[in-house]
Design an enzyme around this catalytic site. Structure first.
Site, PDB file in Angstrom:
ATOM      1  N   GLU A 160       0.836  -1.213   0.000  1.00 15.09           N
ATOM      2  CA  GLU A 160       0.000   0.000   0.000  1.00 15.09           C
ATOM      3  C   GLU A 160       0.865   1.256   0.000  1.00 15.09           C
ATOM      4  O   GLU A 160       1.861   1.333   0.705  1.00 15.09           O
ATOM      5  CB  GLU A 160      -0.907   0.006   1.234  1.00 15.09           C
ATOM      6  N   CYS A 175      -7.478  -2.536   7.999  1.00 13.24           N
ATOM      7  CA  CYS A 175      -6.106  -2.538   7.472  1.00 13.24           C
ATOM      8  C   CYS A 175      -5.574  -1.117   7.360  1.00 13.24           C
ATOM      9  O   CYS A 175      -4.464  -0.817   7.789  1.00 13.24           O
ATOM     10  CB  CYS A 175      -6.052  -3.257   6.122  1.00 13.24           C
ATOM     11  N   HIS A 224      -1.213  -5.714   1.342  1.00  8.48           N
ATOM     12  CA  HIS A 224      -2.420  -6.527   1.194  1.00  8.48           C
ATOM     13  C   HIS A 224      -2.110  -7.747   0.331  1.00  8.48           C
ATOM     14  O   HIS A 224      -1.370  -7.645  -0.651  1.00  8.48           O
ATOM     15  CB  HIS A 224      -3.535  -5.713   0.515  1.00  8.48           C
TER      16      HIS A 224
HETATM   17  N1  PCA Z   1      -8.250  -7.320   5.805  1.00  8.75           N
HETATM   18  C1  PCA Z   1      -9.172  -6.267   6.186  1.00  8.75           C
HETATM   19  C2  PCA Z   1      -9.114  -6.214   7.696  1.00  8.75           C
HETATM   20  C3  PCA Z   1      -8.453  -7.458   8.119  1.00  8.75           C
HETATM   21  C4  PCA Z   1      -7.859  -8.026   6.902  1.00  8.75           C
HETATM   22  O1  PCA Z   1      -7.096  -9.004   6.844  1.00  8.75           O
HETATM   23  C5  PCA Z   1      -8.899  -4.934   5.473  1.00  8.75           C
HETATM   24  O2  PCA Z   1      -8.456  -4.973   4.326  1.00  8.75           O
HETATM   25  O3  PCA Z   1      -9.156  -3.879   6.036  1.00  8.75           O
END
Ligand code: PCA
Length: 203
Positions: free
Chosen positions: A80, A142, A166
């Site tokens: 990110e 996240c 991610h």
């Molecule tokens: N993904 C979510 C919250 C926990 C996770 O593993 C997110 O992308 O916010």
């Protein structure tokens, strides 16, 4: 030896598995480049997750922080670029729903990742793994965890790398969760995160 705090999340939104929980368990105590990995699992809970993260930070006293989350539906590893000062969207695991809520009243609108995200993407591709920089970590847990860490580091004037990656769904999640979406093997997810973490030692 330097220490790297690696965080993952528990399952959420009715999904049976969170592949990031398995990644952080698999990598815990491994040495990757100059860093020894210390893994911590975070709750999908707006109230508890930021405190759990900062508590782990103070306990481990790391030289770098990398947080992982599942982005179900994505087909690539996506470091990110930015975290924004907003909490909004789906209910957390306690059923709490927030709308247009700030994370930190006195915080900046956003903080850029302090990870070598371009290098991570290039290295992943060189190794045959689909990857691209994501320009939005969303507005759910996240983003909240990424923002919380970067805000703290900024406030305390610390000079350490930190940020968020991610990952796509795992095959296990698709099979057990019975939802159709792009997925990777758990082994490839783990290998891809090792490659990302290795980049921190090549700065
Ligand atoms: N993904 C979510 C919250 C926990 C996770 O593993 C997110 O992308 O916010």
């Amino acid at each position: 030896m330097k220490t790297l705090l690696l965080t993952g999340f528990e399952p959420f939104l009715g999904m049976p598995i969170n592949p990031t929980e398995r990644i952080v368990k698999a990598l815990d105590e491994e040495t990757i480049g100059a860093y020894q990995i210390k893994s911590v699992l975070l709750p999908v809970d707006f109230e508890k997750a930021p405190d759990a993260l900062l508590e782990a930070f103070h306990q481990v006293n790391p030289d770098a922080v990398v947080s992982l989350g599942l982005a179900a539906g994505r087909d690539a590893i996506t470091p990110e670029r930015i975290a924004i000062n907003i909490r909004d969207g789906a209910p957390d695991n306690k059923g709490v729903v927030l709308e247009d809520a700030l994370i930190a009243a006195e915080g900046q609108d956003g903080y850029f990742s302090r990870l070598p995200i371009r290098k991570m993407v290039n290295k992943l591709k060189e190794n045959g793994f689909p990857a691209n920089i994501s320009n939005s970590a969303g507005t759910y847990l996240c983003n909240n965890v990424m923002y919380t860490m970067l805000h703290y580091i900024d406030k305390e004037n610390l000079q350490i790398p930190a940020g968020f990656i991610h990952v796509p769904a795992s095959h296990d999640l698709v099979v057990e969760g019975k939802k159709r979406m792009s997925s990777w093997s758990q082994r490839d997810l783990e290998e891809a995160i090792r490659i990302c973490l290795q980049c921190l030692s090549e700065e």
